[in-house]
Design an enzyme around this catalytic site. Structure first.
Site, mmCIF file in Angstrom:
data_model
loop_
_atom_site.group_PDB
_atom_site.id
_atom_site.type_symbol
_atom_site.label_atom_id
_atom_site.label_comp_id
_atom_site.label_asym_id
_atom_site.label_seq_id
_atom_site.Cartn_x
_atom_site.Cartn_y
_atom_site.Cartn_z
ATOM 1 N N GLU A 173 23.493 12.471 14.684
ATOM 2 C CA GLU A 173 23.769 13.620 13.817
ATOM 3 C C GLU A 173 23.078 13.474 12.460
ATOM 4 O O GLU A 173 23.702 13.642 11.405
ATOM 5 C CB GLU A 173 25.284 13.796 13.644
ATOM 6 C CG GLU A 173 26.011 14.038 14.960
ATOM 7 C CD GLU A 173 27.487 14.333 14.793
ATOM 8 O OE1 GLU A 173 28.018 15.158 15.555
ATOM 9 O OE2 GLU A 173 28.109 13.724 13.900
ATOM 10 N N GLU A 200 27.710 16.658 22.611
ATOM 11 C CA GLU A 200 29.125 16.645 22.229
ATOM 12 C C GLU A 200 29.687 18.056 22.295
ATOM 13 O O GLU A 200 29.464 18.859 21.398
ATOM 14 C CB GLU A 200 29.332 16.060 20.824
ATOM 15 C CG GLU A 200 29.075 14.572 20.728
ATOM 16 C CD GLU A 200 29.482 13.987 19.370
ATOM 17 O OE1 GLU A 200 30.214 14.673 18.622
ATOM 18 O OE2 GLU A 200 29.054 12.854 19.079
#
Length: 724
Positions: free
Chosen positions: A184, A253
């Site tokens: 991320e 995710e």
């Protein structure tokens, strides 16, 4: 239309040595449609299970349940701070036995996505980084910084070589088909500009040069350099496209939800999100989490993350499948798999069936056909016509037709009733309760650190304890007006986080806390001072180190300023006078939590109820393991704030804080947001604490509790989790 099977194929060829010693040449690759395993495009369903958040004894059953739910892949981060607690000293045993975990996945016939990071976020203490990393000279985290890159490369190489030694990459015949570097990084990349771009380019090159033989992934990083596959994280990812036309569309995710109140994402909406992603050409979906587990010990980050990491996952914290999540998603996965050949053979043809209604149709040259019929209206059902047939679509739903004719699944139609969970008493009672008062009177006498001014808590403790005592003294003139009946002075303490307990002349004066939204706070309370020398002891308490944010390694923790107000001279600033520091509690230094250390002090028998308002107290008791195999937990509702251990193993931090939120009726209809579906308002954020059965002996199990605020330990009980 039909897509080329080699639309810029990036191969990762390998030779697998089988048990028969026969060599078979295979390949792991990707193209614009999917990950290719042994030359075959695959639709892959994955679920996150983090090995340290459960016990090794639970792993096989968890993975079996994941496989039964229709999963192909188990996804896990790698937890650097658990594996290298001090430089060069490694831990790969117990809950951190990464090789055993991956071999268990392999044994059960599933693949692995190994997300090495080594930054992981994950609501894990310090984002997975070991605290010692912060003190490497000249270091700056996650940027074009040589000390950081050197350390990151060293750990990444360590993990990759360990996997190679055990032949666990698919290039060696193992189960690992994907690996992830970084995590991320998009927000940091944008904030850091050229330095962020240089770093992520270096990280990609470093990873590829490790020659794992499997593709590498970067999630939430639009600028992921080739051959990295950039991937999406979020509640919905149907609007996501990879940064190059020859890369597959991966969703690393798919979030359920986690927070203070119980945030429950309706399974109908989660299934709808997955179907939306697949109908847009997505080929890999990972549920974060599929089993959340438990933040044992002091591993929870945040700060202010609960010990439970249940995450509203299909398999709950205790390893059970009590909700409609698992069967509904299992049916979804079965329907998607029936469409697999058509899905990986072509791009969808999209046809409007109405204002809010569409058909996504996949057709292969071999004649297979699959259709996804969608209704995006948030309130109204619809009857649509497709291929001269009529189909009823509930609002906010997708019907999957694996043969373009018959409906195999609709995301909104849940056919299984939700089970009812009860926490019931066991026949195991606590016995031989005793207490020990944490020593406050001698604070400062044995302190090894003194300094002018206030030191940052993390710099002193190095996270070896949640607790740091700040102690000083202040002289009060006998002429002070408040000593002759005037108003007491006020003590102000400014803290960068996370919690504070104040003691003046050995007596508890009060507490204050930050929040997840604002770690910093100010304690203000009356100071009960007398003429002469007064002793001030401030216990600063960390509740998990930050796990996300730009350069969070620079964020401060602990007390920043102290002052007295209301004296004749008005304000007395104590910030820059001499302070003494003591890391941790006396009970910690004596190792009272262990079966061996518990006998090192004189414990006191007596009425626990009479001590219920007493702060800074250790309690111990014993209990026998209950029969049966139902999961167990400690009911801690009678306590305040502290930590709890069984047979020397830490269950984690407990804190009877009460959840605030909006717990109105929840509907699956419409876009999900974290505040949309809440429960548990006005209830403790957590009251049951998972006790793994593998930690118990048949008889005389040692329970130790450290209570900071005050609570009735006699009401702590062992309960069993029953699914009805």
């Amino acid at each position: 239309m039909e897509t080329s099977s080699v639309s810029k194929l990036l191969p990762f060829f390998f030779i697998a040595l089988l048990a028969s010693s026969q060599l078979i040449q295979c390949s792991i690759a990707y193209d614009k449609k999917a990950i290719l395993i042994n030359g075959q495009r695959r639709i892959l369903i994955s679920g996150s299970i983090h090995y340290p958040r459960s016990t090794p004894e639970m792993w096989e059953d968890l993975i079996k349940k994941a496989k039964d739910g229709g999963l192909d892949v188990i996804d896990t981060y790698v937890f650097w701070n658990g594996h290298e607690p001090s430089p060069g000293n490694y831990n790969f045993v117990g809950r951190y036995d990464l090789v055993r975990f991956i071999k268990t996945v392999q044994k059960l016939g599933l693949y692995v996505h190994l997300r090495i990071g080594p930054y992981i976020c994950a609501e894990w203490n310090f984002g997975g980084f070991p605290v010692w990393l912060k003190y490497v000279p000249g270091i700056s985290f996650r940027t074009d910084n040589e000390p950081f890159k050197r350390a990151m490369q060293g750990f990444t190489q360590k993990i990759v070589q360990m996997m190679k030694n055990e032949k666990l990459f698919a290039s060696q015949g193992g189960p690992i088909i994907l690996s992830q570097i970084e995590n991320e990084y998009g927000p940091e990349s944008k904030a850091l500009g050229a330095a962020g771009h240089a770093y992520i380019t270096w990280a990609a090159k470093m990873a590829v040069e490790l020659n794992t033989g499997v593709p590498w992934v970067m999630c939430k990083e639009d600028d992921a350099p080739d051959p990295m596959i950039n991937a999406c994280n979020g509640f919905y990812c149907d609007a996501f496209s990879p940064n190059k036309p020859y890369k597959p569309t991966l969703w690393t995710e798919a979030w359920s939800e986690f927070g203070g109140t119980i945030h429950q994402r309706p399974v109908q909406d989660l299934a709808f999100a997955v179907a939306r992603f697949i109908q847009k050409g997505g080929s890999y979906i990972n549920y974060y989490m599929y089993h959340g587990g438990t933040n044992f010990g002091r591993t929870a980050g945040g700060p202010f993350i609960t010990t439970s990491y249940d995450y509203d996952a299909p398999i709950d914290e205790y390893g059970e499948k009590p909700s409609s999540f698992s069967p509904h998603l299992k049916a979804l996965h079965r329907a998607i798999k029936l469409c697999e050949h058509a899905l990986v053979s072509s791009d969808p043809t999209v046809t409007s069936l109405g204002t809010y209604h569409q058909a996504h149709v996949f057709s292969s040259r071999g004649g297979s056909c699959a259709a996804f019929l969608s209704n995006f209206h948030m309130k109204s059902a619809a009857r649509v016509t497709f291929n001269n047939r009529h189909y009823d679509l509930p609002p906010w739903s997708i019907s999957i037709l694996p043969d373009c004719k018959h409906v195999a699944f609709n995301t909104a139609l849940v056919g299984v009733k939700t089970s009812r969970i009860q926490m019931l008493p066991t026949n195991s009672k606590m016995f031989s309760w005793e207490a020990y008062d944490e020593d406050i009177s001698s604070l400062g006498e044995s302190s090894t650190i003194t300094a002018p001014g206030l030191l940052d808590q993390m710099n002193v403790t190095r996270d070896n304890s949640d607790y740091l005592w700040y102690t000083t003294s202040v002289d009060i003139s006998p002429s002070e007006s408040f000593l002759r009946g005037g108003r007491k002075p006020t003590l102000n303490v400014d803290s960068a986080g996370h919690a504070l307990h104040v003691f003046i002349n050995g007596h508890f004066s009060g507490s204050a806390y930050g929040t997840r939204e604002d770690r910093g706070f100010t304690y203000t309370g009356p100071a009960n001072l007398h003429s002469g020398t007064n002793h001030i002891a401030l216990l600063s308490v960390a509740v998990g180190l930050p796990n996300v944010g730009l350069h969070y390694e620079t964020w401060k923790t602990g007390i920043q300023g102290v002052s007295l107000h209301g004296l004749d001279q008005r304000k007395k600033d104590l910030t820059w006078q001499k302070w003494s520091y003591q890391v941790g509690l006396k009970g910690e230094s004596l190792n009272l939590v262990s079966p061996n250390g518990v006998s090192s002090v004189e414990w006191i028998r007596g009425s626990l109820a009479a001590r219920s308002r007493q702060s800074m107290t250790w309690y111990k008791a014993y209990f026998n393991a209950p029969g049966g195999n139902e999961p167990l937990a400690l009911d801690m509702q009678s306590m305040g704030k502290g930590q709890v251990w069984i047979n020397g193993q830490s269950l984690g931090r407990y804190w009877m804080t009460y959840a605030k939120g909006d717990c109105r009726t929840c509907s699956y209809l419409g876009t999900f947001r974290p505040a949309k579906c809440q429960s548990g308002c006005g209830q403790p954020t957590q009251k049951w604490y998972h006790v793994p059965r593998s930690w118990l002996k048949p008889t005389r199990n040692l329970l130790v509790v450290f209570e900071e605020l005050g609570g009735d330990a006699s009401k702590i009980s062992l309960v069993r989790r029953s699914v009805l």
